[in-house]
Write a protein that holds these residues in place. Structure first.
Motif, PDB file in Angstrom:
ATOM      1  N   ALA A 155       0.923  -1.223   0.135  1.00 13.68           N
ATOM      2  CA  ALA A 155       0.053  -0.091  -0.035  1.00 13.68           C
ATOM      3  C   ALA A 155       1.159   1.368  -0.042  1.00 13.68           C
ATOM      4  O   ALA A 155       0.418   2.408  -0.202  1.00 13.68           O
ATOM      5  N   VAL A 156       1.942   1.545   0.794  1.00 12.89           N
ATOM      6  CA  VAL A 156       2.647   2.547   1.237  1.00 12.89           C
ATOM      7  C   VAL A 156       2.967   2.868  -0.760  1.00 12.89           C
ATOM      8  O   VAL A 156       3.712   3.296  -0.658  1.00 12.89           O
ATOM      9  N   GLN A 157       3.808   1.317  -1.181  1.00 11.96           N
ATOM     10  CA  GLN A 157       4.234   1.075  -2.751  1.00 11.96           C
ATOM     11  C   GLN A 157       3.823   2.630  -3.382  1.00 11.96           C
ATOM     12  O   GLN A 157       4.090   3.162  -4.478  1.00 11.96           O
ATOM     13  N   THR A 158       2.782   1.527  -3.384  1.00 11.99           N
ATOM     14  CA  THR A 158       1.332   2.754  -4.420  1.00 11.99           C
ATOM     15  C   THR A 158       1.410   3.696  -4.233  1.00 11.99           C
ATOM     16  O   THR A 158       1.460   5.427  -5.257  1.00 11.99           O
ATOM     17  N   LEU A 159       1.838   4.118  -2.557  1.00 13.66           N
ATOM     18  CA  LEU A 159       0.867   5.422  -2.706  1.00 13.66           C
ATOM     19  C   LEU A 159       2.437   6.515  -3.241  1.00 13.66           C
ATOM     20  O   LEU A 159       2.044   8.109  -3.655  1.00 13.66           O
ATOM     21  N   ALA A 160       3.559   5.790  -3.149  1.00  8.74           N
ATOM     22  CA  ALA A 160       4.620   6.227  -3.780  1.00  8.74           C
ATOM     23  C   ALA A 160       4.761   6.140  -4.556  1.00  8.74           C
ATOM     24  O   ALA A 160       5.811   7.075  -5.402  1.00  8.74           O
ATOM     25  N   ASP A 161       4.239   5.895  -5.370  1.00  7.38           N
ATOM     26  CA  ASP A 161       4.521   5.738  -7.558  1.00  7.38           C
ATOM     27  C   ASP A 161       3.142   6.680  -7.781  1.00  7.38           C
ATOM     28  O   ASP A 161       2.694   6.392  -7.893  1.00  7.38           O
ATOM     29  N   PRO A 162       4.357   8.070  -8.342  1.00  6.75           N
ATOM     30  CA  PRO A 162       4.159   8.988  -8.816  1.00  6.75           C
ATOM     31  C   PRO A 162       2.729   8.384 -10.147  1.00  6.75           C
ATOM     32  O   PRO A 162       2.108   9.412 -10.665  1.00  6.75           O
ATOM     33  N   GLN A 163       3.204   7.563 -10.613  1.00 13.69           N
ATOM     34  CA  GLN A 163       2.082   6.987 -12.074  1.00 13.69           C
ATOM     35  C   GLN A 163       0.835   5.720 -11.744  1.00 13.69           C
ATOM     36  O   GLN A 163       0.641   5.241 -12.731  1.00 13.69           O
ATOM     37  N   SER A 164       1.031   5.532 -10.072  1.00 17.60           N
ATOM     38  CA  SER A 164      -0.152   4.756  -9.828  1.00 17.60           C
ATOM     39  C   SER A 164      -1.537   5.647  -8.886  1.00 17.60           C
ATOM     40  O   SER A 164      -1.412   6.586  -9.019  1.00 17.60           O
ATOM     41  N   ASN A 165      -2.521   4.924  -8.656  1.00 11.52           N
ATOM     42  CA  ASN A 165      -3.335   5.834  -8.615  1.00 11.52           C
ATOM     43  C   ASN A 165      -3.970   4.773  -7.239  1.00 11.52           C
ATOM     44  O   ASN A 165      -4.105   3.425  -7.169  1.00 11.52           O
ATOM     45  N   PRO A 166      -3.992   5.838  -6.381  1.00 14.16           N
ATOM     46  CA  PRO A 166      -3.994   5.662  -4.695  1.00 14.16           C
ATOM     47  C   PRO A 166      -5.345   5.289  -4.367  1.00 14.16           C
ATOM     48  O   PRO A 166      -5.591   5.471  -3.229  1.00 14.16           O
TER      49      PRO A 166
ATOM     50  N   ASP B 137      -7.929   6.564  -2.773  1.00 11.37           N
ATOM     51  CA  ASP B 137      -8.300   7.851  -1.315  1.00 11.37           C
ATOM     52  C   ASP B 137      -7.159   8.795  -1.572  1.00 11.37           C
ATOM     53  O   ASP B 137      -7.743  10.186  -2.020  1.00 11.37           O
ATOM     54  N   GLY B 138      -6.381   9.003  -1.539  1.00  7.20           N
ATOM     55  CA  GLY B 138      -5.342   8.686  -1.694  1.00  7.20           C
ATOM     56  C   GLY B 138      -3.877   9.507   0.382  1.00  7.20           C
ATOM     57  O   GLY B 138      -3.508  10.093   0.097  1.00  7.20           O
TER      58      GLY B 138
ATOM     59  N   LEU C 206      -5.203  18.826   0.781  1.00  8.12           N
ATOM     60  CA  LEU C 206      -4.725  17.854   0.328  1.00  8.12           C
ATOM     61  C   LEU C 206      -5.216  17.053  -1.125  1.00  8.12           C
ATOM     62  O   LEU C 206      -4.919  16.630  -2.081  1.00  8.12           O
ATOM     63  N   ARG C 207      -6.366  16.859  -0.018  1.00 14.84           N
ATOM     64  CA  ARG C 207      -7.636  15.978  -1.099  1.00 14.84           C
ATOM     65  C   ARG C 207      -8.041  16.907  -2.621  1.00 14.84           C
ATOM     66  O   ARG C 207      -8.723  16.783  -2.579  1.00 14.84           O
ATOM     67  N   GLU C 208      -8.234  18.319  -2.037  1.00 13.47           N
ATOM     68  CA  GLU C 208      -8.794  19.249  -3.509  1.00 13.47           C
ATOM     69  C   GLU C 208      -8.084  19.162  -4.410  1.00 13.47           C
ATOM     70  O   GLU C 208      -8.058  19.131  -5.444  1.00 13.47           O
ATOM     71  N   ARG C 209      -6.562  19.048  -3.768  1.00  7.43           N
ATOM     72  CA  ARG C 209      -5.531  19.417  -5.337  1.00  7.43           C
ATOM     73  C   ARG C 209      -4.905  17.554  -5.531  1.00  7.43           C
ATOM     74  O   ARG C 209      -4.745  17.822  -6.627  1.00  7.43           O
ATOM     75  N   GLY C 210      -5.728  16.545  -4.731  1.00  4.03           N
ATOM     76  CA  GLY C 210      -5.437  14.893  -5.255  1.00  4.03           C
ATOM     77  C   GLY C 210      -3.849  15.294  -4.748  1.00  4.03           C
ATOM     78  O   GLY C 210      -2.907  13.966  -5.634  1.00  4.03           O
ATOM     79  N   GLY C 211      -3.292  15.715  -3.950  1.00  3.82           N
ATOM     80  CA  GLY C 211      -1.934  15.751  -3.041  1.00  3.82           C
ATOM     81  C   GLY C 211      -1.912  13.934  -2.536  1.00  3.82           C
ATOM     82  O   GLY C 211      -3.384  13.257  -2.117  1.00  3.82           O
ATOM     83  N   ARG C 212      -1.181  13.341  -1.874  1.00  2.00           N
ATOM     84  CA  ARG C 212      -1.528  12.215  -1.315  1.00  2.00           C
ATOM     85  C   ARG C 212      -0.687  12.451   0.114  1.00  2.00           C
ATOM     86  O   ARG C 212       0.237  12.934   0.519  1.00  2.00           O
ATOM     87  N   LEU C 213      -1.396  11.932   1.477  1.00  2.00           N
ATOM     88  CA  LEU C 213      -0.801  12.027   2.309  1.00  2.00           C
ATOM     89  C   LEU C 213      -0.522  10.380   3.196  1.00  2.00           C
ATOM     90  O   LEU C 213      -1.689   9.599   3.203  1.00  2.00           O
ATOM     91  N   LEU C 214       0.378  10.303   3.547  1.00  2.00           N
ATOM     92  CA  LEU C 214       1.078   9.004   4.618  1.00  2.00           C
ATOM     93  C   LEU C 214       1.197   9.637   6.172  1.00  2.00           C
ATOM     94  O   LEU C 214       2.148  10.675   6.820  1.00  2.00           O
ATOM     95  N   LEU C 215       0.031   8.700   6.938  1.00  2.00           N
ATOM     96  CA  LEU C 215       0.499   9.114   8.523  1.00  2.00           C
ATOM     97  C   LEU C 215       0.622   7.495   9.144  1.00  2.00           C
ATOM     98  O   LEU C 215       0.177   6.719   8.419  1.00  2.00           O
ATOM     99  N   ALA C 216       1.453   8.052  10.219  1.00  2.00           N
ATOM    100  CA  ALA C 216       1.468   6.818  11.292  1.00  2.00           C
ATOM    101  C   ALA C 216       1.835   7.079  12.823  1.00  2.00           C
ATOM    102  O   ALA C 216       1.556   8.651  12.814  1.00  2.00           O
ATOM    103  N   ALA C 217       0.797   6.357  13.479  1.00  2.00           N
ATOM    104  CA  ALA C 217       0.842   6.926  14.973  1.00  2.00           C
ATOM    105  C   ALA C 217       0.787   5.315  15.757  1.00  2.00           C
ATOM    106  O   ALA C 217       0.867   3.931  15.116  1.00  2.00           O
TER     107      ALA C 217
ATOM    108  N   GLY D 126      -9.749   8.253   8.998  1.00  2.00           N
ATOM    109  CA  GLY D 126     -10.567   7.259   8.811  1.00  2.00           C
ATOM    110  C   GLY D 126     -11.261   7.220   7.317  1.00  2.00           C
ATOM    111  O   GLY D 126     -11.884   6.076   7.394  1.00  2.00           O
ATOM    112  N   TRP D 127     -11.153   7.914   6.461  1.00  2.00           N
ATOM    113  CA  TRP D 127     -11.391   8.325   5.559  1.00  2.00           C
ATOM    114  C   TRP D 127     -10.996   7.151   4.229  1.00  2.00           C
ATOM    115  O   TRP D 127     -10.886   6.440   3.478  1.00  2.00           O
ATOM    116  N   GLY D 128      -9.440   7.340   4.064  1.00  2.00           N
ATOM    117  CA  GLY D 128      -8.707   6.542   3.713  1.00  2.00           C
ATOM    118  C   GLY D 128      -8.469   5.239   3.950  1.00  2.00           C
ATOM    119  O   GLY D 128      -8.777   4.545   5.184  1.00  2.00           O
ATOM    120  N   LEU D 129      -7.137   4.375   4.316  1.00  2.00           N
ATOM    121  CA  LEU D 129      -7.300   3.264   3.925  1.00  2.00           C
ATOM    122  C   LEU D 129      -6.622   3.263   5.254  1.00  2.00           C
ATOM    123  O   LEU D 129      -5.366   3.541   5.700  1.00  2.00           O
TER     124      LEU D 129
END
Length: 237
Positions: free
Chosen positions: A35-46, A48-49, A129-140, A159-162
């Protein structure tokens, strides 16, 4: 350092050269790694982002966030890695303009608990970020609904994303991680020596990596391979 320049501040957070996907032992966390690799690949479709990782300390969350930044950088994108526990002193204005990056990685998200101003700023950043189509990776350390955030809207938004739980490694997994990290340093670490390190030293991955760093330097200076007697002498075990 100006707190009004988030780009400048983020660049001061140096990524670990060893925190790459190649150096990560997936073990029970293969789904999270993919999942992280997909998010980090600009050519992928992640989708929700947004991707939220949670789990015990030492499960590899910070490694994966930094690996994602390395991957995005290599692909020509702009990535930021921010460990929030070290950023609270700068104030939530730190988030201004960060929606402009291709991948934003926010580590130690638990640090915003008890800081209503940070939570509101994060909520609005998520929306931008969501409006712009950016990608967000969070850790807790814990899942969104277990973080006791004061801002209910932020809890809902997180909780919207994965949302994926990172599983802690067992002893065999830790042994494989040590061998993989040693290999990346050009060291030969046998199963026997790796088991010895696990049985005699601190068992946290941070402490194990620190021990390996010390042994690497000692091995280079002494021109000696890693044997149990050598490790015992260097580590004073």
């Amino acid at each position: 350092m100006s707190t009004g320049s988030p780009i400048q501040l983020s660049l001061s957070v140096k990524l670990s050269d060893e925190a790459t996907f190649r150096n990560f032992f997936s073990g029970p966390n293969q789904l999270a790694v993919r999942a992280v690799q997909t998010l980090a690949d600009p050519q992928s479709n992640p989708g929700d982002g947004a991707l939220y990782l949670w789990g015990a300390s030492g499960s590899g969350r910070s490694h994966l966030l930094q690996a994602a930044c390395h991957r995005m950088d290599e692909a020509g994108g702009v990535a930021m890695y921010l460990p929030l526990a070290n950023m609270i002193e700068y104030g939530p204005a730190l988030f201004e303009g960060m929606e402009e990056v291709d991948l934003l990685c926010l580590d130690e998200l638990d640090a915003v608990v008890g800081h209503a101003d940070w939570q509101e700023a994060l909520f609005h950043l998520y929306n931008r970020l969501r409006e712009r189509g950016g990608r967000l990776l969070l850790a807790a350390d814990s899942a969104p609904r277990s973080m006791a955030l004061e801002l209910a809207d932020l809890t809902s938004r997180l909780g919207w994303g994965l949302v994926l739980q990172m599983q802690a490694l067992d002893d065999q997994g830790k042994q494989e991680v040590l061998k993989l990290r040693a290999e990346g340093r050009g060291l030969q670490l046998t199963d026997e020596v790796a088991r010895y390190m696990l049985n005699r030293g601190a068992r946290g991955m941070g402490e194990l990596f620190a021990a390996l760093e010390k042994l690497d330097q000692a091995s280079l200076q002494a021109q000696h391979r890693l044997t149990i007697p050598f490790v015992k002498r260097i580590m004073n075990w």
